[in-house]
Write a protein that holds these residues in place. Structure first.
Motif, PDB file in Angstrom:
ATOM      1  N   GLU A  17     -31.439   5.275  40.247  1.00 52.03           N
ATOM      2  CA  GLU A  17     -31.304   3.833  40.017  1.00 52.03           C
ATOM      3  C   GLU A  17     -31.833   3.428  38.643  1.00 52.03           C
ATOM      4  OE1 GLU A  17     -32.378   1.152  43.113  1.00 52.03           O
ATOM      5  OE2 GLU A  17     -31.457   2.339  44.688  1.00 52.03           O
ATOM      6  N   ARG A  18     -32.902   4.091  38.184  1.00 53.62           N
ATOM      7  CA  ARG A  18     -33.391   3.762  36.847  1.00 53.62           C
ATOM      8  C   ARG A  18     -32.330   4.109  35.801  1.00 53.62           C
ATOM      9  NH1 ARG A  18     -39.047   2.369  36.546  1.00 53.62           N
ATOM     10  NH2 ARG A  18     -38.696   1.939  34.359  1.00 53.62           N
ATOM     11  N   ALA A  19     -31.474   5.098  36.103  1.00 59.93           N
ATOM     12  CA  ALA A  19     -30.393   5.444  35.182  1.00 59.93           C
ATOM     13  C   ALA A  19     -29.190   4.523  35.368  1.00 59.93           C
ATOM     14  CB  ALA A  19     -29.977   6.898  35.384  1.00 59.93           C
ATOM     15  N   GLY A  20     -29.283   3.596  36.326  1.00 54.99           N
ATOM     16  CA  GLY A  20     -28.211   2.616  36.490  1.00 54.99           C
ATOM     17  C   GLY A  20     -27.223   2.923  37.593  1.00 54.99           C
ATOM     18  N   VAL A  21     -27.485   3.953  38.406  1.00 57.14           N
ATOM     19  CA  VAL A  21     -26.530   4.289  39.468  1.00 57.14           C
ATOM     20  C   VAL A  21     -27.189   4.128  40.832  1.00 57.14           C
ATOM     21  CG1 VAL A  21     -24.994   6.032  40.415  1.00 57.14           C
ATOM     22  CG2 VAL A  21     -25.370   5.925  37.964  1.00 57.14           C
ATOM     23  N   LEU A  22     -26.659   3.198  41.614  1.00 56.78           N
ATOM     24  CA  LEU A  22     -27.135   2.999  42.978  1.00 56.78           C
ATOM     25  C   LEU A  22     -26.478   4.063  43.857  1.00 56.78           C
ATOM     26  CD1 LEU A  22     -28.504   1.045  45.065  1.00 56.78           C
ATOM     27  CD2 LEU A  22     -26.309  -0.098  45.217  1.00 56.78           C
ATOM     28  N   ASN A  23     -27.296   4.823  44.578  1.00 55.73           N
ATOM     29  CA  ASN A  23     -26.708   5.821  45.479  1.00 55.73           C
ATOM     30  C   ASN A  23     -27.167   5.550  46.909  1.00 55.73           C
ATOM     31  OD1 ASN A  23     -25.735   7.970  46.846  1.00 55.73           O
ATOM     32  ND2 ASN A  23     -26.486   9.529  45.442  1.00 55.73           N
ATOM     33  N   LEU A  24     -26.252   4.973  47.698  1.00 52.12           N
ATOM     34  CA  LEU A  24     -26.597   4.653  49.089  1.00 52.12           C
ATOM     35  C   LEU A  24     -26.341   5.846  50.006  1.00 52.12           C
ATOM     36  CD1 LEU A  24     -25.182   1.033  49.400  1.00 52.12           C
ATOM     37  CD2 LEU A  24     -27.525   1.747  49.006  1.00 52.12           C
ATOM     38  N   GLY A  25     -26.050   7.007  49.422  1.00 51.91           N
ATOM     39  CA  GLY A  25     -25.726   8.165  50.255  1.00 51.91           C
ATOM     40  C   GLY A  25     -26.938   9.006  50.622  1.00 51.91           C
ATOM     41  N   VAL A  26     -28.152   8.459  50.430  1.00 54.19           N
ATOM     42  CA  VAL A  26     -29.359   9.256  50.649  1.00 54.19           C
ATOM     43  C   VAL A  26     -29.396   9.858  52.052  1.00 54.19           C
ATOM     44  CG1 VAL A  26     -31.872   9.230  50.617  1.00 54.19           C
ATOM     45  CG2 VAL A  26     -30.615   7.839  49.000  1.00 54.19           C
ATOM     46  N   GLU A  27     -29.050   9.036  53.054  1.00 52.66           N
ATOM     47  CA  GLU A  27     -29.071   9.526  54.440  1.00 52.66           C
ATOM     48  C   GLU A  27     -28.173  10.759  54.590  1.00 52.66           C
ATOM     49  OE1 GLU A  27     -30.838   8.028  56.890  1.00 52.66           O
ATOM     50  OE2 GLU A  27     -30.016   8.897  58.715  1.00 52.66           O
ATOM     51  N   GLY A  28     -26.967  10.681  54.016  1.00 55.29           N
ATOM     52  CA  GLY A  28     -26.027  11.805  54.122  1.00 55.29           C
ATOM     53  C   GLY A  28     -26.516  13.020  53.348  1.00 55.29           C
ATOM     54  N   MET A  29     -27.071  12.796  52.169  1.00 59.15           N
ATOM     55  CA  MET A  29     -27.558  13.926  51.372  1.00 59.15           C
ATOM     56  C   MET A  29     -28.742  14.591  52.058  1.00 59.15           C
ATOM     57  SD  MET A  29     -27.187  12.549  47.428  1.00 59.15           S
ATOM     58  CE  MET A  29     -28.409  11.259  47.570  1.00 59.15           C
ATOM     59  N   MET A  30     -29.609  13.755  52.680  1.00 64.08           N
ATOM     60  CA  MET A  30     -30.756  14.323  53.391  1.00 64.08           C
ATOM     61  C   MET A  30     -30.296  15.177  54.573  1.00 64.08           C
ATOM     62  SD  MET A  30     -33.547  11.231  53.409  1.00 64.08           S
ATOM     63  CE  MET A  30     -34.801  12.067  54.385  1.00 64.08           C
ATOM     64  N   LEU A  31     -29.294  14.658  55.306  1.00 64.03           N
ATOM     65  CA  LEU A  31     -28.805  15.433  56.451  1.00 64.03           C
ATOM     66  C   LEU A  31     -28.213  16.756  55.996  1.00 64.03           C
ATOM     67  CD1 LEU A  31     -27.353  12.646  58.698  1.00 64.03           C
ATOM     68  CD2 LEU A  31     -28.755  14.537  59.510  1.00 64.03           C
ATOM     69  N   MET A  32     -27.461  16.735  54.885  1.00 62.91           N
ATOM     70  CA  MET A  32     -26.874  17.968  54.394  1.00 62.91           C
ATOM     71  C   MET A  32     -27.966  18.917  53.899  1.00 62.91           C
ATOM     72  SD  MET A  32     -23.688  18.324  54.813  1.00 62.91           S
ATOM     73  CE  MET A  32     -23.210  19.525  53.586  1.00 62.91           C
ATOM     74  N   GLY A  33     -28.996  18.376  53.237  1.00 64.39           N
ATOM     75  CA  GLY A  33     -30.110  19.212  52.811  1.00 64.39           C
ATOM     76  C   GLY A  33     -30.823  19.803  54.015  1.00 64.39           C
ATOM     77  N   ALA A  34     -30.971  18.977  55.052  1.00 71.81           N
ATOM     78  CA  ALA A  34     -31.667  19.429  56.256  1.00 71.81           C
ATOM     79  C   ALA A  34     -30.908  20.567  56.927  1.00 71.81           C
ATOM     80  CB  ALA A  34     -31.835  18.256  57.222  1.00 71.81           C
TER      81      ALA A  34
ATOM     82  N   LEU B 238     -29.246  22.691  46.275  1.00 72.55           N
ATOM     83  CA  LEU B 238     -27.870  22.870  45.815  1.00 72.55           C
ATOM     84  C   LEU B 238     -26.925  21.871  46.491  1.00 72.55           C
ATOM     85  CD1 LEU B 238     -25.959  24.700  44.100  1.00 72.55           C
ATOM     86  CD2 LEU B 238     -25.511  25.933  46.228  1.00 72.55           C
ATOM     87  N   VAL B 239     -26.963  21.769  47.823  1.00 70.88           N
ATOM     88  CA  VAL B 239     -26.012  20.856  48.489  1.00 70.88           C
ATOM     89  C   VAL B 239     -26.333  19.404  48.140  1.00 70.88           C
ATOM     90  CG1 VAL B 239     -25.329  22.347  50.400  1.00 70.88           C
ATOM     91  CG2 VAL B 239     -27.311  20.864  50.673  1.00 70.88           C
ATOM     92  N   GLY B 240     -27.632  19.090  48.049  1.00 71.32           N
ATOM     93  CA  GLY B 240     -27.996  17.731  47.639  1.00 71.32           C
ATOM     94  C   GLY B 240     -27.448  17.427  46.261  1.00 71.32           C
ATOM     95  N   GLY B 241     -27.622  18.379  45.358  1.00 66.04           N
ATOM     96  CA  GLY B 241     -27.139  18.197  43.997  1.00 66.04           C
ATOM     97  C   GLY B 241     -25.620  18.079  43.944  1.00 66.04           C
ATOM     98  N   LEU B 242     -24.918  18.882  44.752  1.00 65.09           N
ATOM     99  CA  LEU B 242     -23.450  18.816  44.760  1.00 65.09           C
ATOM    100  C   LEU B 242     -22.966  17.457  45.251  1.00 65.09           C
ATOM    101  CD1 LEU B 242     -22.328  22.342  46.031  1.00 65.09           C
ATOM    102  CD2 LEU B 242     -21.964  21.323  43.778  1.00 65.09           C
ATOM    103  N   LEU B 243     -23.617  16.946  46.317  1.00 68.29           N
ATOM    104  CA  LEU B 243     -23.210  15.627  46.808  1.00 68.29           C
ATOM    105  C   LEU B 243     -23.525  14.552  45.775  1.00 68.29           C
ATOM    106  CD1 LEU B 243     -24.154  15.682  50.600  1.00 68.29           C
ATOM    107  CD2 LEU B 243     -21.920  15.944  49.555  1.00 68.29           C
TER     108      LEU B 243
END
Lengths: 375, 321
Positions: B28-45, B67-72
């Motif tokens: 967000e500090r870089a200007g991009v809102l990412n509301l996909g945190v829940e999905g990225m966390m599940l994939m990381g998990a 890796l999967v978090g970064g890819l998403l």
């Protein structure tokens, strides 16, 4: 080589629907590839979905039953999204609507034995009021305190879930089970099969009056958005908040009203579901209708008429998806469809330009202005 | 109940929120809102858990989660930065996609056990009275990584030259571009980094804090809570850390009420099996709403808000909306 996006100056009419359709197919292809990778058979899965949802009049009717709450929650999201108001709380508003409708018959306030013609409108009203109030909370928080409505609506979904659990495990529990006692039969929404005496072909068809609620609501919402001043203002706010502000429109007030109407639509979906299918309140009445509604609204480009079509497609996916293994497939397909849709949107808005060769063309500088002659 | 143990567990679960919130702060500090945190966390998990199961090495699991978090994150970045799609919708799509895909990949992983990440006790620090045993005894290595990440993230954003560039692309991308900073490249890098941290947050759950795979209940809304914390923290990593640990420390006390037979002499209405217990379960989510209200009010009052260009795609030569 350099890839650039150029805004389209003119968009041919066929482009948007063609890309939407293409996006859905691309999504199904990607999902199929993933199903194949994890060891499933995508072709069989898809054929199964098709057969189990549209294969006969009976299953088509079941598909429409699943589509009914999706039409209403989809309209709820479409209305809010049209104003660029991110109501992700249709799930919670749906649950509160179901609760409000149930309260009419489960609190001993009304005399027993009321006819359906009185009971059903009362329950519709109660469901819409409860859902509308639940939608009002994030609306007021956003308008008055600038609270992000996405976070607020999502958190309210969880709270609504526990609210329902409190009632069905506690005060309204029937014999300790996670459900209330059944509603009186007068409160049940009439189904097509109830008319089997008159039209034998309707026998066994589960489609209920809620579908009509959905169709009427779609028509009314279309009139509201396209033919009323208020609807025009909402579309203006959605397209250009700045222009709306210059036009003197009180955005905060519109926002609260839109959230309330949106919540009422989702609430009506909840009422229609408990009165039309399960005939009681219980835990797990929604397999995520309020979340799928987000995608339904997006697929429909926020147009009420198209919400009906999109809702039927996703109703089929929910109905047939229950038997697909692994169990996450329907939700995965929904996510991939949403992604290909937004990428497709880019293709509608922009033209992709690929410049070959050495970068961008060099622009010739305008020749220097003639120097005034001295003298 | 043992207060020390509950507080120690709070620190551990707080680490989950911490990673996710700090990752989101970078994006967000870089200007991009990412509301996909829940999905990225599940994939990381699920990624961390299943790869650990397959290889027997939790560190490879952590690498897989990153890796999967970064890819998403990359997917969200390309779609929103380069293709200029709506950040809100793309983030929601990421959550749907991550949730569904994680359930597909996690099929058959429930009720399995895998190797956990090691827990460590820091020799001298653990002997500090009261605080020592809570904070430095038998905590997962990831908890200590969290302790290091907080000041590092703050220092990077607020006190270094790359951090200045990060803030520039989030606050005034046109000016940054004029200075020769690659706005798109930098934004993409931080969205990917944020995704990696969200993936790590997921793996922190399945490999350290609450090992095991429980479908989408594994993360259970914590991605959204992390996004709420970012608003509360006003995009500051240190405030986010305070919020994450406090939130995680308070929740078990509240839920711990379920285990007490009487409160102030009266029978406890919140016992499990009694319906009022559901009101206790609501509290964390109610708390997030309150916290976001407080954060929004403070932001409005002190005129410190979201990064100015948050949510607006940058196109050279075009003014934002």
């Amino acid at each position: 080589m350099n890839v650039r996006l150029e805004p389209r100056t003119a968009t041919p009419g066929w482009l948007s629907p063609a890309i939407t359709l293409g996006a859905v197919f691309v999504a199904l292809f990607i999902s199929g590839a993933i199903i194949a990778v994890v060891g499933g058979d995508p072709v069989r899965s898809y054929l199964h979905i098709l057969d189990a949802s549209f294969g006969s009049v009976g299953v088509l009717s079941d598909t429409l039953v699943k589509a009914t709450p999706l039409i209403l929650t989809g309209l709820a999201c479409a209305l809010a999204f049209r104003m660029r108001l991110w109501n992700i709380g249709a799930e919670g508003q749906f649950l509160l609507g179901a609760w409000g409708a149930s309260a009419v018959v489960l609190f001993p306030l009304l005399p027993a034995g009321l006819p359906g013609i009185v009971l059903i409108p009362l329950m519709m009203l109660a469901g819409m009021v409860a859902g509308g109030l639940w939608g009002l909370i994030p609306g007021v928080l956003r308008a008055r305190l600038g609270v992000n409505e996405i976070i607020a609506t999502l958190m309210l979904n969880y709270i609504a879930l526990f609210w329902i659990q409190f009632w069905v495990f506690g005060p309204w529990s029937e014999g300790g089970f996670q459900q209330t006692k059944p509603f009186p039969e007068a409160a049940w929404l009439p189904r097509l099969t109830d008319l089997a005496d008159v039209v034998p072909a309707f026998g066994g068809l589960t489609v209920h009056l809620g579908l009509l609620f959905g169709l009427v609501a779609a028509g009314l919402l279309w009139l509201f958005l396209e033919r009323s001043r208020f609807g025009y203002e909402i579309r203006l706010i959605g397209d250009s908040p700045r222009a709306a502000r210059y036009a003197g429109i009180d955005i905060g007030r519109r926002l609260v009203v839109v959230f309330a109407i949106s919540g009422a639509l989702a609430g009506l979906a909840g009422m229609s579901e408990v009165n039309g299918t399960v005939h009681r309140l219980q835990d797990h009445i929604s397999p995520g209708y309020g979340f799928t509604a987000v995608i339904v609204a997006y697929l429909a480009k926020f147009r009420p008429g198209r919400v009906i079509v999109a809702a039927i497609l996703f109703g089929a996916l929910i109905l047939a998806g229950r038997e697909i293994q692994p169990s996450g497939v329907p939700s995965m397909i929904q996510g991939i469809i949403l992604f290909t849709l937004i990428v497709g949107d880019v293709l509608v808005r922009y033209r992709i330009r690929i410049d070959r060769g050495a970068g961008a063309p060099v622009m010739s500088l305008p020749s220097a202005p003639p120097t005034p002659k001295a003298g | 109940m043992d207060l020390g143990l509950i507080a120690a567990a709070g620190i551990a679960t707080g680490t989950v929120l911490l990673f996710a919130a700090i990752g989101e702060i970078f994006a967000e500090r870089a200007g991009v809102l990412n509301l996909g945190v829940e999905g990225m966390m599940l994939m990381g998990a699920v990624g961390g858990f299943s790869v650990t199961g397959a290889t027997g090495n939790p560190w490879i699991g952590v690498a897989a989660a990153l890796l999967v978090g970064g890819l998403l994150g990359l997917l969200h970045g390309v779609v929103t930065i380069h293709l200029r799609a709506d950040q809100v919708v793309s983030g929601l799509a990421l959550t749907f996609l991550g949730t569904g895909l994680a359930r597909v990949l996690g099929e058959g992983l429930t009720n399995t056990n895998v190797e956990r990440l090691p827990a460590l006790t820091i020799p001298l620090l653990a002997d500090i009275p009261i605080v020592g045993p809570i904070v430095f005894r038998d905590q997962s290595v990831l908890v200590y990584l969290g302790f290091v990440l907080v000041p590092a993230a703050w220092f990077w954003i607020e006190r270094t030259r790359p951090g200045l560039h990060l803030r520039a692309v989030g606050e005034a991308p046109a000016a940054a571009d004029a200075q020769g900073i690659g706005v798109h490249r930098l934004r993409l890098a931080y969205v990917v980094f944020g995704g990696m941290l969200a993936g790590l947050a997921g793996a922190t759950i399945t490999l350290a804090v609450a090992p095991g795979w429980f479908g989408d209940q594994t993360v259970n809304g914590r991605g959204w809570i992390a996004i709420g914390l970012v608003i509360f923290a006003r995009w500051n990593p240190i405030r986010a850390a305070v919020g994450a640990y406090l939130f995680a420390a308070i929740s078990p006390f509240i839920l711990g009420l379920q285990g007490v037979p009487t409160i102030l002499g009266a029978q406890n209405p919140f016992l499990p099996g009694r319906s009022a217990t559901f009101f206790l379960e609501m509290l964390p989510y109610l708390f997030v709403i309150v916290v976001v209200i407080l954060g929004s009010r403070a932001a409005a009052r002190r005129r410190i808000g979201a990064p100015a260009a948050l949510g607006v795609p940058y196109v050279r030569g075009e003014r934002g909306h």
